[in-house]
Enzyme design. Structure first.
Site, PDB file in Angstrom:
ATOM      1  N   LYS A   1      -6.638   4.335 -19.282  1.00  0.00           N
ATOM      2  CA  LYS A   1      -6.937   4.759 -20.647  1.00  0.00           C
ATOM      3  C   LYS A   1      -5.731   4.505 -21.554  1.00  0.00           C
ATOM      4  O   LYS A   1      -5.332   3.378 -21.725  1.00  0.00           O
ATOM      5  CB  LYS A   1      -7.398   6.227 -20.620  1.00  0.00           C
ATOM      6  CG  LYS A   1      -8.478   6.506 -19.554  1.00  0.00           C
ATOM      7  CD  LYS A   1      -9.712   5.687 -19.790  1.00  0.00           C
ATOM      8  CE  LYS A   1     -10.906   5.953 -18.890  1.00  0.00           C
ATOM      9  NZ  LYS A   1     -10.719   6.084 -17.466  1.00  0.00           N
ATOM     10  N   ARG A  43       0.831  -1.212   0.000  1.00  0.00           N
ATOM     11  CA  ARG A  43       0.000   0.000   0.000  1.00  0.00           C
ATOM     12  C   ARG A  43       0.868   1.266   0.000  1.00  0.00           C
ATOM     13  O   ARG A  43       0.416   2.345  -0.394  1.00  0.00           O
ATOM     14  CB  ARG A  43      -0.979  -0.001   1.188  1.00  0.00           C
ATOM     15  CG  ARG A  43      -1.806   1.270   1.310  1.00  0.00           C
ATOM     16  CD  ARG A  43      -3.150   1.052   2.004  1.00  0.00           C
ATOM     17  NE  ARG A  43      -3.061   0.216   3.181  1.00  0.00           N
ATOM     18  CZ  ARG A  43      -2.587   0.589   4.372  1.00  0.00           C
ATOM     19  NH1 ARG A  43      -2.162   1.832   4.549  1.00  0.00           N
ATOM     20  NH2 ARG A  43      -2.555  -0.258   5.378  1.00  0.00           N
ATOM     21  N   TYR A  84     -14.363  15.502 -15.879  1.00  0.00           N
ATOM     22  CA  TYR A  84     -14.916  14.140 -15.919  1.00  0.00           C
ATOM     23  C   TYR A  84     -15.986  13.989 -14.819  1.00  0.00           C
ATOM     24  O   TYR A  84     -15.842  14.533 -13.726  1.00  0.00           O
ATOM     25  CB  TYR A  84     -13.771  13.126 -15.746  1.00  0.00           C
ATOM     26  CG  TYR A  84     -14.245  11.734 -15.442  1.00  0.00           C
ATOM     27  CD1 TYR A  84     -15.110  11.065 -16.309  1.00  0.00           C
ATOM     28  CD2 TYR A  84     -13.855  11.080 -14.282  1.00  0.00           C
ATOM     29  CE1 TYR A  84     -15.568   9.793 -16.022  1.00  0.00           C
ATOM     30  CE2 TYR A  84     -14.298   9.813 -13.992  1.00  0.00           C
ATOM     31  CZ  TYR A  84     -15.166   9.162 -14.860  1.00  0.00           C
ATOM     32  OH  TYR A  84     -15.627   7.912 -14.559  1.00  0.00           O
ATOM     33  N   ASP A 131      -5.246  17.191 -14.959  1.00  0.00           N
ATOM     34  CA  ASP A 131      -5.538  15.823 -15.389  1.00  0.00           C
ATOM     35  C   ASP A 131      -5.239  15.756 -16.888  1.00  0.00           C
ATOM     36  O   ASP A 131      -5.934  16.359 -17.699  1.00  0.00           O
ATOM     37  CB  ASP A 131      -7.002  15.502 -15.089  1.00  0.00           C
ATOM     38  CG  ASP A 131      -7.370  14.059 -15.449  1.00  0.00           C
ATOM     39  OD1 ASP A 131      -6.750  13.489 -16.372  1.00  0.00           O
ATOM     40  OD2 ASP A 131      -8.300  13.514 -14.820  1.00  0.00           O
TER      41      ASP A 131
HETATM   42  C1  4LM Z   1     -14.718   7.843 -19.097  1.00  0.00           C
HETATM   43  N1  4LM Z   1     -13.063   8.320 -17.438  1.00  0.00           N
HETATM   44  O1  4LM Z   1     -14.650   9.055 -19.382  1.00  0.00           O
HETATM   45  P1  4LM Z   1     -10.576   5.702 -13.558  1.00  0.00           P
HETATM   46  N2  4LM Z   1      -9.804  11.451 -15.327  1.00  0.00           N
HETATM   47  C2  4LM Z   1     -10.362  11.458 -16.553  1.00  0.00           C
HETATM   48  C3  4LM Z   1     -11.187  10.391 -16.945  1.00  0.00           C
HETATM   49  O2  4LM Z   1     -11.716  10.421 -18.168  1.00  0.00           O
HETATM   50  C4  4LM Z   1     -11.439   9.336 -16.042  1.00  0.00           C
HETATM   51  C5  4LM Z   1     -10.853   9.385 -14.773  1.00  0.00           C
HETATM   52  C6  4LM Z   1     -10.021  10.442 -14.466  1.00  0.00           C
HETATM   53  C7  4LM Z   1     -14.007   7.406 -17.866  1.00  0.00           C
HETATM   54  C8  4LM Z   1     -14.278   6.262 -17.190  1.00  0.00           C
HETATM   55  C9  4LM Z   1     -15.499   5.469 -17.300  1.00  0.00           C
HETATM   56  C10 4LM Z   1     -10.094  12.605 -17.475  1.00  0.00           C
HETATM   57  C11 4LM Z   1     -12.325   8.250 -16.387  1.00  0.00           C
HETATM   58  C12 4LM Z   1     -11.052   8.296 -13.762  1.00  0.00           C
HETATM   59  O3  4LM Z   1     -11.785   5.289 -14.349  1.00  0.00           O
HETATM   60  O4  4LM Z   1     -10.837   5.794 -12.085  1.00  0.00           O
HETATM   61  O5  4LM Z   1      -9.336   4.969 -13.895  1.00  0.00           O
HETATM   62  O6  4LM Z   1     -10.232   7.220 -14.054  1.00  0.00           O
HETATM   63  O7  4LM Z   1     -15.310   7.025 -19.807  1.00  0.00           O
END
Ligand code: 4LM
Length: 399
Positions: free
Chosen positions: A213, A63, A116, A188
């Site tokens: 991603k 962790r 997001y 981000d």
């Molecule tokens: C989506 N996105 O958009 P985790 N920051 C950005 C994101 O697009 C996302 C996250 C953080 C999508 C997920 C379902 C700009 C996520 C969050 O999904 O927790 O790895 O990332 O489709």
């Protein structure tokens, strides 16, 4: 050979393959070993005590750190031109661990308008409940910089390009305004990846990623990354990650993401080239009302895109003349492109933000923050572009 040595001599494609690892350290193995261990033993009670006080650097528990995560972190630090990086179980793990570490009750966070959906929910429905003020501001205009100067917040938070509408934020200008106002800038960069944009070199304090991603790239593992100055990353590790969220990345996922990174540069080149072809085709189609893609000549922030992004990336937002009904009909008829959230995979993915990823906003909030009800988001994959276009063509509503 560590990431910092490599950084001075090699290009990003090379660093994505080699930074932070020498086969000589693991019996010559070209692929690094994976340390499937939750805990690490100590030679003596005194060694254990010194590891906990920090007098002797050592792995204690996964962790906090793990040799496989360590390699991913060194590689990502090298790719982002940052002093240090930290891996998390997901992008939301990275965002929540970072913000829990850097703000306290009474602080203010100035954010850009479009974020997001789960990030928006964490800020407005999560942190706001604990006495943190969230101030959405248009950071793409000078007035937004004036707001930062006037309010002197603790932190400025934004995405570039923003999910889902492709708004860009000038990282250099906003980071400078934040620094001037005594605020930290956190960006981000999930959509851009270090192959397109390096926020740390543009002045940001922390860059975040959903490694789920493009960094992973194959749609088979969740992950998150934060990178920045060592002192900030150490704080996020020892407070937000260790004691608050516990959102540590699994060593298996680190292995998957290290493998994905090896082809990141190659994939971003192809994602960008495919998306450019698809965006051009969409922009000439009679039932397409609008296309947002940084590689198009009429993209409203084209000059900033050229300055800040090495390539346009693989994400497109578009709207049909028939609005949401036409967009839904298009999605229903697709046969190759998958109806799914997430992005940056080998497979092309399409979704409707207002009813899916951004349903955490109310309709009023979506209207205020620039997320159109009829907007369709396409993550252009690595298929033959002619096949992606043929699928869209057969699914388009009649004129
Ligand atoms: C989506 N996105 O958009 P985790 N920051 C950005 C994101 O697009 C996302 C996250 C953080 C999508 C997920 C379902 C700009 C996520 C969050 O999904 O927790 O790895 O990332 O489709």
């Amino acid at each position: 050979m560590d990431g910092s040595n490599l950084k001075l001599q090699h290009g990003r494609a090379t660093r994505a393959i080699h930074a932070g690892y020498e086969p000589a350290d693991a019996d010559g193995a070209i692929s690094p070993p994976v340390h499937f261990s939750s805990s690490f033993s100590f030679a003596s009670a005194a060694d254990a005590r010194d590891a906990f006080t920090g007098d002797r650097p050592a792995h204690i528990y996964t962790r906090i750190s793990n040799p496989t995560l360590d390699l991913l972190e060194r590689r990502m630090a090298s790719l982002e031109d940052a002093e240090a990086a930290l891996a998390f179980a997901s992008g939301m793990g990275a965002i929540t661990s970072t913000l829990w570490s850097l703000v306290q009750p009474g602080d203010e966070i100035v954010t850009d308008l479009t974020l997001y959906g789960s990030t928006f929910a964490f800020l407005h429905h999560g942190l706001a409940r604990f006495g943190v003020t969230i101030s959405p501001t248009d950071l793409s205009v000078q007035k937004g910089l004036d707001v930062i100067a006037a309010r002197r917040p603790r932190l400025v938070y934004f995405e570039s390009p923003a999910n889902p509408n492709m708004r860009l934020v000038d990282i250099t200008a906003v980071s400078a305004a934040a620094r001037e106002a005594g605020a930290l800038s956190v960006v981000d960069s999930t959509y851009a990846t270090p192959c397109l944009t390096r926020p740390i070199t543009l002045g940001a304090d922390v860059v975040l990623h959903s490694a789920t991603k493009y960094l992973c790239g194959h749609g088979d593992a969740l992950g998150g990354i934060a990178a920045g100055r060592r002192e900030l990353i150490d704080t996020i590790r020892m407070t937000g990650l260790k004691d608050m969220t516990g959102a540590a990345m699994a060593p298996f996922n680190a292995m998957m993401i290290l493998r994905g990174l090896k082809t990141l540069d190659l994939r971003m080149e192809r994602h960008s080239a495919n998306a450019e072809i698809v965006a051009r085709w969409l922009s000439h189609h009679p039932v397409v009302a609008a296309v947002a893609f940084p590689g198009l000549g009429d993209f409203p922030q084209r000059a900033l895109a050229e300055r800040q992004m090495d390539r346009p990336g693989g994400m497109i937002a578009f709207e049909l003349t028939g609005g949401l009904d036409a967009g839904s009909a298009l999605m229903d008829r697709l046969m190759l492109i998958r109806r799914a959230v997430s992005l940056g995979d080998t497979d092309s993915l399409i979704q409707h933000p207002a009813s899916m990823t951004h349903s955490t906003y109310t309709p009023e909030e979506r209207a205020r923050f620039g997320i159109g009800e009829g907007l369709i988001r396409l993550s252009v994959g690595l298929e033959d572009p002619a096949d992606i276009i043929a699928d869209l063509e057969q699914a388009m509503p009649a004129i």
